[in-house]
Scaffold this motif. Structure first.
Motif, mmCIF file in Angstrom:
data_model
loop_
_atom_site.group_PDB
_atom_site.id
_atom_site.type_symbol
_atom_site.label_atom_id
_atom_site.label_comp_id
_atom_site.label_asym_id
_atom_site.label_seq_id
_atom_site.Cartn_x
_atom_site.Cartn_y
_atom_site.Cartn_z
ATOM 1 N N LYS A 106 -37.081 -27.471 4.621
ATOM 2 C CA LYS A 106 -37.356 -27.462 3.383
ATOM 3 C C LYS A 106 -36.555 -27.415 2.257
ATOM 4 N N ALA A 107 -35.339 -26.202 2.739
ATOM 5 C CA ALA A 107 -34.243 -25.809 1.510
ATOM 6 C C ALA A 107 -33.415 -27.035 1.383
ATOM 7 N N SER A 131 -25.363 -28.087 -5.677
ATOM 8 C CA SER A 131 -24.396 -27.950 -5.183
ATOM 9 C C SER A 131 -24.818 -27.506 -3.976
ATOM 10 N N PRO A 132 -23.873 -27.567 -3.075
ATOM 11 C CA PRO A 132 -23.468 -26.352 -1.785
ATOM 12 C C PRO A 132 -24.325 -24.873 -2.394
ATOM 13 N N ASP A 133 -24.989 -24.821 -1.349
ATOM 14 C CA ASP A 133 -24.871 -22.636 -1.741
ATOM 15 C C ASP A 133 -24.520 -21.602 -0.931
ATOM 16 N N GLU A 134 -24.240 -20.493 -1.666
ATOM 17 C CA GLU A 134 -23.974 -19.864 -0.363
ATOM 18 C C GLU A 134 -24.191 -19.754 0.864
ATOM 19 N N THR A 135 -26.216 -18.975 0.711
ATOM 20 C CA THR A 135 -26.796 -18.942 1.382
ATOM 21 C C THR A 135 -26.572 -20.359 2.936
ATOM 22 N N LEU A 136 -26.388 -21.149 2.353
ATOM 23 C CA LEU A 136 -26.280 -21.900 3.417
ATOM 24 C C LEU A 136 -24.831 -21.804 4.140
ATOM 25 N N ARG A 137 -24.303 -21.714 3.472
ATOM 26 C CA ARG A 137 -23.111 -21.042 4.102
ATOM 27 C C ARG A 137 -23.244 -20.114 5.205
ATOM 28 N N GLY A 145 -15.798 -27.771 13.202
ATOM 29 C CA GLY A 145 -16.639 -26.443 12.867
ATOM 30 C C GLY A 145 -18.608 -27.132 12.752
ATOM 31 N N LEU A 146 -18.910 -26.703 11.705
ATOM 32 C CA LEU A 146 -20.377 -27.121 11.179
ATOM 33 C C LEU A 146 -20.347 -27.169 9.962
ATOM 34 N N ALA A 147 -21.875 -28.125 9.953
ATOM 35 C CA ALA A 147 -21.425 -28.686 8.289
ATOM 36 C C ALA A 147 -23.685 -29.257 8.144
ATOM 37 N N ALA A 150 -23.109 -27.777 2.785
ATOM 38 C CA ALA A 150 -22.311 -26.854 3.657
ATOM 39 C C ALA A 150 -21.294 -27.117 4.642
ATOM 40 N N SER A 151 -20.215 -26.475 4.650
ATOM 41 C CA SER A 151 -19.723 -25.940 6.053
ATOM 42 C C SER A 151 -19.425 -24.746 6.238
ATOM 43 N N THR A 152 -18.398 -24.301 7.379
ATOM 44 C CA THR A 152 -17.804 -24.036 7.991
ATOM 45 C C THR A 152 -16.739 -23.615 7.532
ATOM 46 N N SER A 153 -15.995 -22.659 7.581
ATOM 47 C CA SER A 153 -14.184 -23.050 7.337
ATOM 48 C C SER A 153 -13.311 -23.564 8.635
#
Length: 152
Positions: free
Chosen positions: A75-76, A86-92, A124-126, A136-139
């Protein structure tokens, strides 16, 4: 009598040669048997390792699939996609927790110098939207090029 001694010496030499030949044939047969037994053991070990790797991969895919099918996450992602947000910190944070649950370690977290690791092992994951745009993606996530995504 001289002929008897020569005949006995010849028979002794012949039996010695035959004995040495028999020993060599027996040794080679034992070597082949041991080699075959070692190959059987190595095949068993390799098969068990392959099974363990397949089991581990299935577990990793299961985590990804559970995350992809998680209704609040879907849903998000749909809301973000529709709003063009834009990518959200919650997704990260979600990706970071998923990476941690999966046991994935990047070069940054292992502390290994880069010369000790093979190149091309970055990952990583995206999270992507249905059009394949990065949300969003991981470092440590390498660039995603030419990715076609289908949401099911």
């Amino acid at each position: 009598m001289n002929k008897q001694i020569q005949f006995a010496s010849a028979m002794l030499a012949l039996s010695l040669v035959l004995a040495i030949y028999g020993i060599l044939v027996f040794a080679n047969a034992e070597k082949e048997r041991d080699l075959q037994a070692l190959q059987i053991q190595m095949n068993l070990v390799a098969d068990s390792r392959l099974e363990a790797i397949e089991h581990w991969l299935q577990g990793q895919y299961a985590v990804l699939e559970r995350s992809a099918r998680h209704p609040p996450l879907r849903k998000a992602l749909e809301d973000m996609s529709q709003l063009g947000a834009s990518p959200d910190e919650t997704l990260r944070e979600l990706l970071s927790m998923t990476v941690e649950r999966m046991g994935f370690l990047s070069r940054q977290t292992t502390g290994y110098p880069s010369e000790r690791l093979e190149t091309g092992l970055e990952g990583g994951l995206a999270l992507l939207d249905p059009q394949g745009r990065l949300l969003a993606s991981t470092s440590g996530m390498p660039p995603i090029v030419g990715c076609a995504v289908g949401v099911s």
